[in-house]
Design an enzyme around this catalytic site. Sequence first.
Site, mmCIF file in Angstrom:
data_model
loop_
_atom_site.group_PDB
_atom_site.id
_atom_site.type_symbol
_atom_site.label_atom_id
_atom_site.label_comp_id
_atom_site.label_asym_id
_atom_site.label_seq_id
_atom_site.Cartn_x
_atom_site.Cartn_y
_atom_site.Cartn_z
ATOM 1 N N GLU A 60 0.814 -1.228 0.000
ATOM 2 C CA GLU A 60 0.000 0.000 0.000
ATOM 3 C C GLU A 60 0.841 1.268 0.000
ATOM 4 O O GLU A 60 0.491 2.253 -0.658
ATOM 5 C CB GLU A 60 -0.965 0.005 1.192
ATOM 6 C CG GLU A 60 -2.242 -0.796 0.972
ATOM 7 C CD GLU A 60 -2.027 -2.302 1.034
ATOM 8 O OE1 GLU A 60 -0.963 -2.732 1.524
ATOM 9 O OE2 GLU A 60 -2.909 -3.054 0.593
ATOM 10 N N HIS A 129 -12.441 -4.995 7.586
ATOM 11 C CA HIS A 129 -12.891 -4.796 6.199
ATOM 12 C C HIS A 129 -14.200 -4.015 6.158
ATOM 13 O O HIS A 129 -14.975 -4.162 5.215
ATOM 14 C CB HIS A 129 -13.119 -6.135 5.494
ATOM 15 C CG HIS A 129 -11.881 -6.911 5.190
ATOM 16 N ND1 HIS A 129 -11.146 -7.542 6.140
ATOM 17 C CD2 HIS A 129 -11.249 -7.145 4.005
ATOM 18 C CE1 HIS A 129 -10.117 -8.161 5.578
ATOM 19 N NE2 HIS A 129 -10.142 -7.929 4.285
#
Lengths: 324, 324
Positions: A60, A129
């Site tokens: 990321e 999530h």
Amino acid sequence: MPQLKMIRAMCEALDEELRRDERVCLFGQDVGEFGGVFGTSARLQAKHGPRRVFDTPLSEAAILGTAVGAAMSGLRPVAEIMYIDFITVGIDPLVNQAAKLRYMSGGQMTLPMVVFTQCGAGTSEAAQHSQCLEAWFAHVPGLKVVMPATVYDAKGLLKAAIRDDNPVIYIWPKLLYDLKGEVPEEEYVVPLGEAVVRRDGADLTVVATSLMVHRALAAAEALSDEIGIEVIDPRTLVPLDIETILASVRKTGRLLVVHEANTRFGIGAEIIRQVVERAFDQLTCAPVVLGGAGVPMPFTRVLENACMPQEQDIIAAARKMLKC
Amino acid sequence: MIDVPRETLIQFLRTMYLIRGFELKMLMLFQRRALAGDFLGALHSYEGQEAVAAGVGACLRKDDYQFSTHRGHGHAIAKGLDLNKMVAEMFGKETGCSRGRGGSMHLFDVSIGQMGGNGIVGGGLPLALGTAYSALYRNTDQVTVCYFGDGAASQGSFHESLNMAALNKYPIVYVCENNHYAATTHVSKNCPIENIADRAAGYGIPGAVVQGNDVLAVYRAASEAVARARAGQGPTLLECKTYRHRAHCMVIPEHRPEEEREAWLARDPINLFVAKLREENVMTQDDLNRLAAEVEQALVDAVKFADASPFPDPQMLSVDFWAN
Ligand SMILES: Cc1ncc(C[n+]2csc(CCOP(=O)(O)OP(=O)(O)O)c2C)c(N)n1
Ligand SMILES: [Mg+2]
């Protein structure tokens, strides 16, 4: 007008912007060959080539850093972060670099970049999530924050975000990925910083974001014989169109903010601050925020639902506010 | 015999003199200001490491990109940053290279590819991916140099960046300046192996240990790495072994073994190079004196310029914060 799913509408926006501007590029995990885990970049690599649409390693910070460096040197990158939760792993290039580079360099740089990501619960994916982190980014000077709620806006706001010369984080609601809506054939953009009144009403102003726009509208419909609810969708949190909200509150005298993110230190608190500072004397009752419960999102459905504002919660809050 | 043109040799020395002179002046001025209660931020001296920036800088074109660090005055000087603007930035003046918004750790000049220092250790590594990608994208042969310390090599961004750069054969030269300390922490507590350069093997890219106090050795290694990058052969990791003469930051006390300090001071990069130039009759003592005087004059002028410059107007605090 053709009906499109939200993911298709966003894919069209990316496709059109890639076609319109040679400087636009798109990358992230599984974005290239596969077309994005949600299908938001389906066939875009085949169309525009791997130079412009490509897969990155599972990194990321490298994804966001690539976007920042590319924006620093003449491109207009769109970097996909699969889930907003994962941004925390590589947040430095966005928060410490992108947000500050223009200012810190004395205005030498512009950073036209978009972080394209999704948020929210309702899919039983549990605590890592399901988050809504928009308030974090809205708090950092130098980042724009966009949250579409409709298919039409998902496309138009994404195009506007790509054309903006500042770092923008574009966060779409994952629970709505299947949502269908009308999208005109002709080209359009939805400018950043313009709220929309989704429903008129005289008794109560409900400002709702993202997924909650739909729940607020359902609640307003359910109460239509009882309470006139005006529903406002800010569409972008930075910049925030406070004038549209103020105009509504001056009319109704009551303000309820509904968002999926935790209530504590959230967007609702900020919207209420701005309203109270400027229109305190026009409020007929204390403003209220309905937000997430403030625990890590549980896995099991009953608990997950209990964490998120539901239509019934909005109805109850509206009725209570009308009593005072 | 030295197989490098005389002008290049003089350029090395000039750059090293400038850096040394700059650091000495700043330290003196900052101490004086600190005593007067007019303290301006942090100061990370590059003294002792001059050969690295001088050697690498001489391999770069004006349009090559450079990412620097918190200890970046030397990098900026070697890339050709205007001294007046640099000193003015150190003083927080409107005429500074970052208009007083950046300071010592954030020296920017986009027009010469100086993409800034960084207050985040390891913060520049992911950004370098972006300028490198952008150079390939735009089909130029611009190279990106990314400086970082032995401490920064322990950051996750190091791994993410070298991995992705290697995968995509990005034109990047990674210059790790191993000055053996990260603040007060010896490199042996940051890195379990002898040479950080050995990590290059893990990415399948060339890595080399370089005598960082020997400007000719740095120049040779960097020339090769820059040529590889320009020719599309991908990134290289250079580890330049060196030593900072001063404390980590300003004059904050710290404990480094006296013998270690003395051994490295005996290998002062400027003294080493001057001895070589004299030995090979490249410069006479007169030449050296003239160069030193010229450099001193430039620094005196820059300090005068900075002193006479105005501070930014507080009214301008938020002006031009967003692009367009
Ligand atoms: C992410 C981050 N962690 C810690 C610091 C505090 N800090 C500033 S410089 C430094 C040491 C850096 O060591 P190294 O990378 O070897 O560079 P050097 O100072 O030796 O040039 C530390 C710990 C910081 N600025 N950023
Ligand atoms: Mg170090």
